[in-house]
Scaffold this motif. Sequence first.
Motif, PDB file in Angstrom:
ATOM      1  N   GLU A 288       0.831  -1.195   0.000  1.00  0.00           N
ATOM      2  CA  GLU A 288       0.000   0.000   0.000  1.00  0.00           C
ATOM      3  C   GLU A 288       0.872   1.254   0.000  1.00  0.00           C
ATOM      4  N   ILE A 289       0.213   2.372  -0.225  1.00  0.00           N
ATOM      5  CA  ILE A 289       0.869   3.678  -0.214  1.00  0.00           C
ATOM      6  C   ILE A 289       0.146   4.546   0.806  1.00  0.00           C
ATOM      7  N   PHE A 290       0.920   5.206   1.663  1.00  0.00           N
ATOM      8  CA  PHE A 290       0.340   6.137   2.632  1.00  0.00           C
ATOM      9  C   PHE A 290       0.723   7.551   2.212  1.00  0.00           C
ATOM     10  N   ALA A 291      -0.269   8.442   2.178  1.00  0.00           N
ATOM     11  CA  ALA A 291      -0.009   9.815   1.733  1.00  0.00           C
ATOM     12  C   ALA A 291      -0.706  10.804   2.655  1.00  0.00           C
ATOM     13  N   ILE A 292      -0.051  11.956   2.846  1.00  0.00           N
ATOM     14  CA  ILE A 292      -0.602  13.058   3.632  1.00  0.00           C
ATOM     15  C   ILE A 292      -0.649  14.281   2.722  1.00  0.00           C
ATOM     16  N   GLY A 293      -1.809  14.946   2.682  1.00  0.00           N
ATOM     17  CA  GLY A 293      -1.977  16.131   1.847  1.00  0.00           C
ATOM     18  C   GLY A 293      -2.334  17.346   2.680  1.00  0.00           C
ATOM     19  N   ARG A 294      -1.580  18.425   2.494  1.00  0.00           N
ATOM     20  CA  ARG A 294      -1.838  19.671   3.217  1.00  0.00           C
ATOM     21  C   ARG A 294      -2.525  20.670   2.296  1.00  0.00           C
ATOM     22  N   HIS A 295      -3.607  21.280   2.781  1.00  0.00           N
ATOM     23  CA  HIS A 295      -4.368  22.244   1.992  1.00  0.00           C
ATOM     24  C   HIS A 295      -3.584  23.558   1.939  1.00  0.00           C
ATOM     25  N   VAL A 296      -3.151  23.977   0.719  1.00  0.00           N
ATOM     26  CA  VAL A 296      -2.301  25.163   0.584  1.00  0.00           C
ATOM     27  C   VAL A 296      -2.923  26.200  -0.346  1.00  0.00           C
ATOM     28  N   SER A 297      -4.243  26.159  -0.542  1.00  0.00           N
ATOM     29  CA  SER A 297      -4.886  27.137  -1.433  1.00  0.00           C
ATOM     30  C   SER A 297      -4.674  28.561  -0.959  1.00  0.00           C
ATOM     31  N   ALA A 298      -4.744  28.770   0.377  1.00  0.00           N
ATOM     32  CA  ALA A 298      -4.564  30.128   0.898  1.00  0.00           C
ATOM     33  C   ALA A 298      -3.175  30.654   0.571  1.00  0.00           C
ATOM     34  N   ALA A 299      -2.169  29.794   0.696  1.00  0.00           N
ATOM     35  CA  ALA A 299      -0.806  30.220   0.365  1.00  0.00           C
ATOM     36  C   ALA A 299      -0.677  30.518  -1.120  1.00  0.00           C
ATOM     37  N   LYS A 300      -1.338  29.712  -1.960  1.00  0.00           N
ATOM     38  CA  LYS A 300      -1.315  29.956  -3.401  1.00  0.00           C
ATOM     39  C   LYS A 300      -1.997  31.276  -3.741  1.00  0.00           C
ATOM     40  N   ASP A 301      -3.127  31.549  -3.079  1.00  0.00           N
ATOM     41  CA  ASP A 301      -3.823  32.818  -3.328  1.00  0.00           C
ATOM     42  C   ASP A 301      -2.956  34.004  -2.927  1.00  0.00           C
ATOM     43  N   ALA A 302      -2.273  33.864  -1.779  1.00  0.00           N
ATOM     44  CA  ALA A 302      -1.392  34.944  -1.330  1.00  0.00           C
ATOM     45  C   ALA A 302      -0.257  35.162  -2.327  1.00  0.00           C
ATOM     46  N   GLU A 303       0.270  34.054  -2.866  1.00  0.00           N
ATOM     47  CA  GLU A 303       1.336  34.161  -3.866  1.00  0.00           C
ATOM     48  C   GLU A 303       0.837  34.867  -5.121  1.00  0.00           C
ATOM     49  N   ALA A 304      -0.395  34.528  -5.542  1.00  0.00           N
ATOM     50  CA  ALA A 304      -0.970  35.169  -6.725  1.00  0.00           C
ATOM     51  C   ALA A 304      -1.194  36.661  -6.492  1.00  0.00           C
ATOM     52  N   ARG A 305      -1.666  37.002  -5.267  1.00  0.00           N
ATOM     53  CA  ARG A 305      -1.883  38.423  -4.973  1.00  0.00           C
ATOM     54  C   ARG A 305      -0.569  39.186  -4.950  1.00  0.00           C
ATOM     55  N   LEU A 306       0.476  38.535  -4.436  1.00  0.00           N
ATOM     56  CA  LEU A 306       1.796  39.171  -4.428  1.00  0.00           C
ATOM     57  C   LEU A 306       2.282  39.404  -5.855  1.00  0.00           C
ATOM     58  N   GLU A 308       0.401  39.783  -8.497  1.00  0.00           N
ATOM     59  CA  GLU A 308      -0.408  40.851  -9.070  1.00  0.00           C
ATOM     60  C   GLU A 308       0.055  42.219  -8.574  1.00  0.00           C
ATOM     61  N   ALA A 309       0.366  42.291  -7.266  1.00  0.00           N
ATOM     62  CA  ALA A 309       0.840  43.560  -6.716  1.00  0.00           C
ATOM     63  C   ALA A 309       2.177  43.951  -7.334  1.00  0.00           C
ATOM     64  N   THR A 310       3.033  42.950  -7.580  1.00  0.00           N
ATOM     65  CA  THR A 310       4.319  43.230  -8.217  1.00  0.00           C
ATOM     66  C   THR A 310       4.131  43.765  -9.625  1.00  0.00           C
ATOM     67  N   GLU A 311       3.195  43.150 -10.373  1.00  0.00           N
ATOM     68  CA  GLU A 311       2.912  43.627 -11.719  1.00  0.00           C
ATOM     69  C   GLU A 311       2.376  45.052 -11.695  1.00  0.00           C
ATOM     70  N   GLN A 312       1.500  45.343 -10.709  1.00  0.00           N
ATOM     71  CA  GLN A 312       0.964  46.699 -10.603  1.00  0.00           C
ATOM     72  C   GLN A 312       2.079  47.698 -10.296  1.00  0.00           C
ATOM     73  N   LEU A 313       3.039  47.276  -9.458  1.00  0.00           N
ATOM     74  CA  LEU A 313       4.172  48.155  -9.161  1.00  0.00           C
ATOM     75  C   LEU A 313       4.993  48.408 -10.417  1.00  0.00           C
ATOM     76  N   HIS A 314       5.224  47.349 -11.214  1.00  0.00           N
ATOM     77  CA  HIS A 314       5.975  47.522 -12.446  1.00  0.00           C
ATOM     78  C   HIS A 314       5.256  48.484 -13.392  1.00  0.00           C
ATOM     79  N   GLN A 315       3.917  48.350 -13.471  1.00  0.00           N
ATOM     80  CA  GLN A 315       3.166  49.250 -14.330  1.00  0.00           C
ATOM     81  C   GLN A 315       3.269  50.694 -13.844  1.00  0.00           C
ATOM     82  N   ALA A 316       3.215  50.864 -12.498  1.00  0.00           N
ATOM     83  CA  ALA A 316       3.340  52.216 -11.946  1.00  0.00           C
ATOM     84  C   ALA A 316       4.716  52.807 -12.264  1.00  0.00           C
TER      85      ALA A 316
END
Length: 688
Positions: A288-306, A308-316
């Motif tokens: 058998e295979i044993f696996a553990i999965g951690r929910h990281v959607s919030a971290a992914k969303d934070a990365e995406a927002r960062l 986006e903010a970086t792109e907005q800074l570049h545009q500014a």
Amino acid sequence: MLSTPAPSDDLGFLAGGGEATRLILARDWATHPLGPPAHWPVPLKTALSLILNSPESMILCWGREELFFFFNETYFPLLGPRLPWAMGTPMREVWADGWDQAWPIIEDAYAGRSQRFVDLPWKLATDRGAEETWWSFSYSRILDDAGDIAGLFIFTNETTTRVLSDRALIESQRQLRALNDTLEQQVEQRTAERDRMWNTSPDLMVTLDLEGNYRRVNPAWTTILGYDPAEMIGQHAFDLAHPDDMEATRAALGTVRGGMLPSFENRFRHKDGSYRWIQWVAAPGDTEIFAIGRHVSAAKDAEARLHEATEQLHQAQKMEAIGQLTGGVAHDFNNLLTIIRGSVELLRRPNLTEARRGRYIDAIGETADRAARLTGQLLAFARRQALTPQRIDVAEEVVAVAGLIETLVGVHVAVRVERPPHPCVAEVDRSQLETAIVNLAINARDAIDGQGEIAIAVGCARAIPAAHGRGGVDGRFVTIAVRDDGSGIDPDALPRIFEPFFTTKGVGKGTGLGLSQVIGFAQQSGGDVVVESTPGRGTTFTLFLPQVDGAADSGDVPVGAPPGESGELRILLVEDHPDVGAFATEALAELGHSSVHVAAATEAIARIEAAPGQFDVVFSDVMMPGMNGVALAQVIAARFPHLPVVLSSGYSEVLADNAHHGFDLLQKPYSVEQLSRALRSAVAQRRG
């Protein structure tokens, strides 16, 4: 010695650490010797990410002498009352009561004599009070890129319970019987403990068969993905994976079957149809295979927002640069327009003497020339000028322009030219090259305050060194190095010297476009400019241009009628702008030529086809609706090869992107004399 921290804004290496990550982030690192986590050395980040995501009890001690103490969640129970303050604290403080025993082991590890200890007795003040404990652990050193010791990895587990149990077994069998009597109870207790962890874990836990089918899942599947555990049994690992992540999921399953322990991320479908990002760690067994999965959607969303903010800074930042550019252009053009408008108003006054009339007309002409040079410098900076490349012996060109430079820099500045023993040929626009050399020389003159020496050295190079935030470029290049022994450039100003309208000179001593023209010309020609400067000791600007094989082009005048020869030419004028077309028509008439004006390339082709021999030359604008002037010239060259074409443009992206367009070009704004010379030269060259 600690490694120098590598600057970084990335905290992704802390992902997966759970409460251990929280302890790291909660600590104030501002005054800590390691500094903020984002700036930690890459080897430290890599090692720390490994222990944070390990299911084993692990310690990382960083720094040869300091041994700053880091640990994962599995190690928490072993710290007792030290847990709240131990993260990042030197090891000698965390385990002060066992330091004398630990240090010889650490020294052996540093010497490359790593050891594994099983059931080693150790006296420690734990949360159970001061007592004798037993531990199994191993120490291994961490080396940095230079082979120096950077720290320690420690795998550790407390074996006190087992050791004491073994002692009890040895001391009393017959107790063995009592232990056997309670064995079933102990199994039930261990099973209950395992089930409690399974049922209360906030992470997804799953066992799969070797084919990837779910055998058992924990209640966290309901919390995170909305599925009842019962409905997951029998489903396959691919069933919920996002289609775009299927390959990664398939590869991970194949890897774990081979005995590896992969860590990867994919998206799993929630029961409501949306997707969640899950970070997986898997462990293979025999069946058998044993696996553990951690929910990281919030971290992914934070990365995406960062992001986006970086792109907005570049545009500014881009908008700020555009604002600076347009402001500088507006300032200079308003000055020029003030002269032109004022001169026109003065010309309209009655009873104006011929002398004054001449001065005002001269002022308008000179100002128009300055405006043309300004737009030329802007196009050079933007690498959008229309170039006419020739094969040029650069050393010969520098010698030729040195006389002009000597006149411009004054009698108190010595100009010295250093040339190589062999020709260095580049294929570039001659006039733009001359302008670039003059701009660098004038810049050097201002740096030495009009007194000293300027050296201009021509040579060859095999690469352009890294500059302007980009890596080096290999190749064959001709170099023109302009050196001065002046004041040098302030380090704060050095990154901005090529920006348009940026200047450190006083008011009225430059527009700030000279160096912009130099780098624009160099980069559009396939080269670059590199600057070396030391405040108080001088500056060297090195212009790199692609080197070509073969001899330089001759500068002979085309055979045929000279540009100034009289005689009427029959000209087909192609210009979509009515005012420019009217001016050109009048100018051609004043020069004694006859012309036919059309507003589109298709109309011009129709006129030529109607009577191919009726025109001596075609004079066409480049930027026109529909077919542009370059395309028109290509059609004429293919179908009417004996009919010369002269193109005219103030700016054309087509010409800027293709320096080898192959047609004579007259830059706008042009004078009547320049128009006459361009047309007669084209006719003479074709006839020749």
